[in-house]
Scaffold this active site. Structure first.
Site, PDB file in Angstrom:
ATOM      1  N   VAL A  14       0.832  -1.204   0.000  1.00  0.00           N
ATOM      2  CA  VAL A  14       0.000   0.000   0.000  1.00  0.00           C
ATOM      3  C   VAL A  14       0.865   1.252   0.000  1.00  0.00           C
ATOM      4  O   VAL A  14       0.572   2.218  -0.702  1.00  0.00           O
ATOM      5  CB  VAL A  14      -0.958  -0.002   1.216  1.00  0.00           C
ATOM      6  N   LYS A 100      -7.081  -0.872  10.440  1.00  0.00           N
ATOM      7  CA  LYS A 100      -8.417  -1.158  10.971  1.00  0.00           C
ATOM      8  C   LYS A 100      -8.379  -1.761  12.372  1.00  0.00           C
ATOM      9  O   LYS A 100      -9.263  -1.492  13.185  1.00  0.00           O
ATOM     10  CB  LYS A 100      -9.168  -2.088  10.018  1.00  0.00           C
ATOM     11  N   GLY A 129     -11.393  -0.392   1.567  1.00  0.00           N
ATOM     12  CA  GLY A 129     -10.476  -0.065   0.486  1.00  0.00           C
ATOM     13  C   GLY A 129     -10.923   1.152  -0.294  1.00  0.00           C
ATOM     14  O   GLY A 129     -10.994   2.258   0.233  1.00  0.00           O
ATOM     15  N   ILE A 131     -13.864   1.863  -1.485  1.00  0.00           N
ATOM     16  CA  ILE A 131     -15.263   2.260  -1.333  1.00  0.00           C
ATOM     17  C   ILE A 131     -15.370   3.299  -0.217  1.00  0.00           C
ATOM     18  O   ILE A 131     -15.020   3.011   0.925  1.00  0.00           O
ATOM     19  CB  ILE A 131     -16.160   1.055  -0.993  1.00  0.00           C
ATOM     20  N   GLY A 182      -1.897 -13.915  -3.816  1.00  0.00           N
ATOM     21  CA  GLY A 182      -1.691 -12.803  -2.897  1.00  0.00           C
ATOM     22  C   GLY A 182      -2.970 -12.182  -2.380  1.00  0.00           C
ATOM     23  O   GLY A 182      -2.938 -11.157  -1.696  1.00  0.00           O
ATOM     24  N   GLU A 185      -3.196 -14.139   2.919  1.00  0.00           N
ATOM     25  CA  GLU A 185      -1.875 -14.365   3.497  1.00  0.00           C
ATOM     26  C   GLU A 185      -1.601 -15.869   3.588  1.00  0.00           C
ATOM     27  O   GLU A 185      -2.509 -16.693   3.492  1.00  0.00           O
ATOM     28  CB  GLU A 185      -1.800 -13.742   4.892  1.00  0.00           C
ATOM     29  N   ASP A 196     -11.105  -9.657  10.069  1.00  0.00           N
ATOM     30  CA  ASP A 196     -10.969  -8.471   9.217  1.00  0.00           C
ATOM     31  C   ASP A 196     -12.317  -7.781   9.050  1.00  0.00           C
ATOM     32  O   ASP A 196     -12.437  -6.563   9.203  1.00  0.00           O
ATOM     33  CB  ASP A 196     -10.403  -8.887   7.858  1.00  0.00           C
ATOM     34  N   LYS A 200     -13.679  -3.891  10.600  1.00  0.00           N
ATOM     35  CA  LYS A 200     -14.300  -2.926   9.686  1.00  0.00           C
ATOM     36  C   LYS A 200     -15.725  -2.590  10.140  1.00  0.00           C
ATOM     37  O   LYS A 200     -16.154  -1.436  10.091  1.00  0.00           O
ATOM     38  CB  LYS A 200     -14.315  -3.485   8.265  1.00  0.00           C
ATOM     39  N   GLY A 298      -5.815  -4.097  -1.925  1.00  0.00           N
ATOM     40  CA  GLY A 298      -4.870  -3.968  -3.024  1.00  0.00           C
ATOM     41  C   GLY A 298      -4.145  -2.648  -2.981  1.00  0.00           C
ATOM     42  O   GLY A 298      -4.602  -1.677  -2.368  1.00  0.00           O
TER      43      GLY A 298
END
Length: 404
Positions: A14, A100, A129, A131, A182, A185, A196, A200, A298
């Site tokens: 990133v 996050k 991401g 959005i 990718g 992980e 995750d 969020k 990404g």
């Protein structure tokens, strides 16, 4: 509008994306002055050779530079992220963050620091991401008509389930493909077990309803134990299984939230959200359902969201957390009935789980399942039973089905 001199922390996937988008953003009026990394000698490829003079392994170099007026941190380490973000806010330096885990665990404190020291913290990239969920919840949906935010918030698990349902791949093969490409992980636990999505959802809920709920108080259930039996059952019913996070206002006084696999039929917007994409449905009293779709992770999608926050900082934008000041904010509850499918083999699910009502059951030598209504609070209480290796649970949506 002021020019921004950025002190960036992190130069991984990133971080390098941020370097690219800022270099190509002609109207950003921002430049990266220093980049703090963990290892100066790491090979970052010929494309980023020009960045080497900017690199430092001393975080103090960023804070001691009087020209730096914005910190952008994109590191995985939640504890280090917390130290950097709080240090910046206490110095009155605005921050853009994508961490996050750190934000979800410390949000009340971070809001207090912003109020006390006057520096803004923006983190739209932390939730979906590319959005812009957070800013839309802050600005467009800044009223009490909002009823639900629901969606696919994790691209890795969604990619795996898409390979299963759209390409007839075995779950294990789909998981390995996600790792090889990718999208996941080498240890995919964080994604496929729902953590995750949970972090969020915590952040989204604060901006949707003005209420903070601790991550440990929310029920989450991942997809790692999905079986061919579950997949076959879903296909026979012409539905897909998606890992879905949702916060739902169940009355004027209460709301609930959870992360679970869910049976999704073709009438739902998220049915067609496939591969590594995210999709979020926002439901309100007057506007029914509205849908947001895009890449949830990404390098460049996340970097684009970071750039949007950078440009917002340049305009002195900050989250106002307006819903925190509503007189009648709803309270979080787990005293709500869900309809669930529970597949099992040896664990005596009908005896161990206190169903309010069982509407369907099936038994065979290979697998068994029941469909029934049960309190969310009971799922939390009987988590150990649900964690048994032969057990898998899927939500059957009940909220607002009369409105769809």
């Amino acid at each position: 509008m002021k020019k921004l001199n950025i002190g960036q922390v992190g130069f991984g996937t990133v971080g390098q994306g941020i370097y690219k988008v800022i270099a190509n953003a002609k109207n950003a009026h921002a430049s990266i002055r220093k980049i703090c990394v963990a290892h100066l000698d790491k090979d970052r490829g010929a494309e980023f050779d020009s960045a080497k003079p900017l690199l430092t392994d001393r975080i103090d170099d960023l804070f001691e530079d009087p020209e730096i007026n914005l910190i952008v941190e994109v590191i995985d380490d939640a504890e280090a992220s917390y130290e950097i973000v709080t240090r910046a806010l206490k110095k009155g330096i605005p921050v853009v963050s994508g961490n996050k885990i750190m934000i979800a665990n410390h949000l009340p404190e971070l809001i207090e620091l912003q109020n006390k020291y006057g520096a803004a913290l923006l983190y739209d990239a932390s939730s979906c991401g590319s959005i812009p969920v957070i800013r839309n919840l802050e600005e467009y949906y800044d009223n009490d008509l909002l009823l639900e935010v629901k969606g696919i918030l994790n691209g890795s698990s969604n990619y795996i389930l898409s390979r299963v349902f759209d390409h007839n791949e075995d779950y294990g093969d789909a998981l390995q493909r996600a790792i090889d490409l990718g999208f996941a992980e080498s240890d995919p636990t964080f994604d496929i077990e729902g953590f995750d999505s949970l972090f969020k959802l915590i952040i989204i809920t604060k901006h949707a309803l003005g209420v903070y709920v601790r991550p440990e108080d929310v029920f989450i259930y991942g997809i790692s134990k999905i079986s061919n039996f579950d997949i076959k059952w879903a296909r026979e019913k012409r539905v897909k299984i998606k890992l879905v996070a949702q916060v739902v206002k169940i009355s004027d006084k209460a709301f609930t939230m959870f992360v679970m696999p869910e049976f999704v039929d073709k009438s739902k917007y998220i049915y067609s959200v496939d591969d590594e994409y995210n999709g979020v449905v926002i439901r309100g009293e007057g506007y029914d359902r509205q849908f947001m779709f895009g890449k949830g992770a990404g390098s460049l999608p996340t970097a684009s969201s970071i750039l949007s926050d950078i440009m917002a900082i340049r305009r002195d934008y900050r989250y106002e957390y307006k819903k925190m000041h509503y007189i009648d904010r709803p309270e979080y509850t787990t005293d709500v009935s869900l309809k669930v499918y529970v597949r099992f083999k040896e664990t005596r699910i009908p005896e161990l789980l206190p169903f309010e009502k069982i509407t369907e059951s099936y038994s065979s030598e290979q697998e068994n399942y029941v469909i029934g209504h049960i309190k969310l609070s009971e799922l939390i209480k009987h988590r150990q039973t649900l964690d048994a290796k032969d057990v898998f649970i899927i939500n059957i949506p009940q909220f607002f089905i009369d409105r769809d």
